[in-house]
Structure formats: structure tokens, C-alpha cells
Design an enzyme around this catalytic site. Structure first.
Site: not given
Ligand code: ADP
Length: 168
Positions: A29, A69, A77, A105, A111, A122, A132, A135, A146
Site C-alpha cells: 500500500k 474494495y 471508514f 494472509r 487486518t 503487519r 496497515n 493487502h 483482483e
Molecule cells: P483486509 O485488508 O485484511 O482484507 P478488510 O478487507 O476488512 O481487511 O479491509 C480492507 C482494508 O480497509 C484494511 O486492510 C484496512 O486498511 C482498512 N480497514 C479495515 N477496517 C478498518 C477500520 N475499522 N478502520 C479503518 N480502516 C479499516
């Protein structure tokens, strides 16, 4: 398990077995690029034994990220996620290997970096969920979606000489 022989997605192990290979979409990212952590992310997948089949530096359009997304568009968020992800270039990549979606993962960690185990990407390099650094696709279906979205031009089919030392 059913073997799916296909030239681009399989390899022959030293015992002559044809193993079905999975692919996943991994992305460094904007914060990872800014902080100089790209090599750490690539290095972990490389040292693990996974095979790099696509890689590019991109400044993604908001529309591409909205599609990427899409399942999160109703989250509170989401706007800040879009601002974060459009703030600079990202490194998009595709890694191939046995169980790479789920293991990828695990390598990324939870996450929320405060819950990611030490030793994960992470867990070792980040603190906040909104910063974080990486991805990784969360299912084989999403990985396919994707990869198509980020690499419409396709991935590179090449044979790695080290695979016989990585797979039995
Ligand atoms: P992952 O990236 O682990 O698959 P998600 O698909 O749930 O997780 O979320 C996508 C991205 O959105 C996360 O990696 C993170 O950057 C952001 N994100 C997720 N949950 C939150 C949150 N509660 N507040 C802010 N950003 C979030």
C-alpha cells in the site's frame, strides 16, 4: 485432491507429481512505498518459496480502488480508505504457489496490526488499521477477481529452477 493440470498453473515436482498451483494478489500500500518497506514485503514471499508472476508500480485511480474494495463501500471508514489508498503509488503483484492465498494472509497478519502476531508483516511493521501497509486476497475467488482487475494484461508464465528444492 483433484489435480488440475494446466501449463501456466502447474509444475512437476521431483517425484513427477503435477501439483495445482494457486495465485494471489498482494499489494504494498502507499505507506509501504513511502516507508521503504516494499523490499521487505517482496522478500518475505520470495524467501518463503513463492513465485513472482506479475509486478508493477501503479498510482491507482479512485475508480479502480472502488471496484477493488466494492464489498466495503457501505463501511464508515470507506472514504478514509479511499483517501489513504489514492495518496500515492502502490506496488501490485501476483504470487504463485501451494496454498498461497491462505498462507499469504497468514504472512500478512491480522487486518488490525495491534492484533497481528509478531513475525507477520503487519505485526512487525505497522500499528494502525488505516495504515496497515499491505493487502492480500482473502479467497481464491477474490484472488482471481483482483488479479483480473489489476493485471488485465496478464501474468508472466516462467519456470523457476528452485521449485524442485521447494516442493517434494
Ligand atoms: P483486509 O485488508 O485484511 O482484507 P478488510 O478487507 O476488512 O481487511 O479491509 C480492507 C482494508 O480497509 C484494511 O486492510 C484496512 O486498511 C482498512 N480497514 C479495515 N477496517 C478498518 C477500520 N475499522 N478502520 C479503518 N480502516 C479499516
Amino acid at each position: 485432491t483433484r489435480m488440475v493440470p494446466s501449463r501456466s498453473m502447474s509444475l512437476h515436482g521431483s517425484r513427477g507429481l503435477c501439483m495445482a498451483m494457486e495465485r494471489t494478489y498482494i499489494m504494498a500500500k502507499p505507506d509501504a512505498v513511502q516507508r521503504g518497506l516494499v523490499s521487505d514485503i517482496i522478500g518475505r514471499f520470495e524467501k518463503k518459496g513463492y513465485k513472482l508472476v506479475a509486478l508493477k508500480l501503479v498510482k491507482p485511480a479512485r475508480s479502480l480502488l472502488e471496484e477493488h474494495y466494492d464489498s466495503l463501500k457501505d463501511k464508515a471508514f470507506f472514504p478514509s480508505l479511499m483517501d489513504y489508498m489514492t495518496s500515492g503509488p502502490v506496488v501490485a503483484m501476483v504470487w504463485e504457489g501451494k496454498n498461497v492465498v491462505a498462507t499469504g494472509r497468514t504472512m500478512l497478519g491480522a487486518t488490525n496490526p495491534l492484533e497481528s502476531a509478531p513475525g507477520t508483516i503487519r505485526g512487525d511493521f505497522s500499528i494502525e488499521v488505516g495504515r496497515n501497509i499491505c493487502h492480500g486476497s482473502d479467497s481464491v475467488e477474490n484472488a482471481e477477481r483482483e488479479i483480473k482487475l489489476w493485471f488485465g494484461e496478464g501474468t508472466i508464465d516462467w519456470s523457476s529452477h528452485s521449485q524442485g528444492w521447494i516442493y517434494e
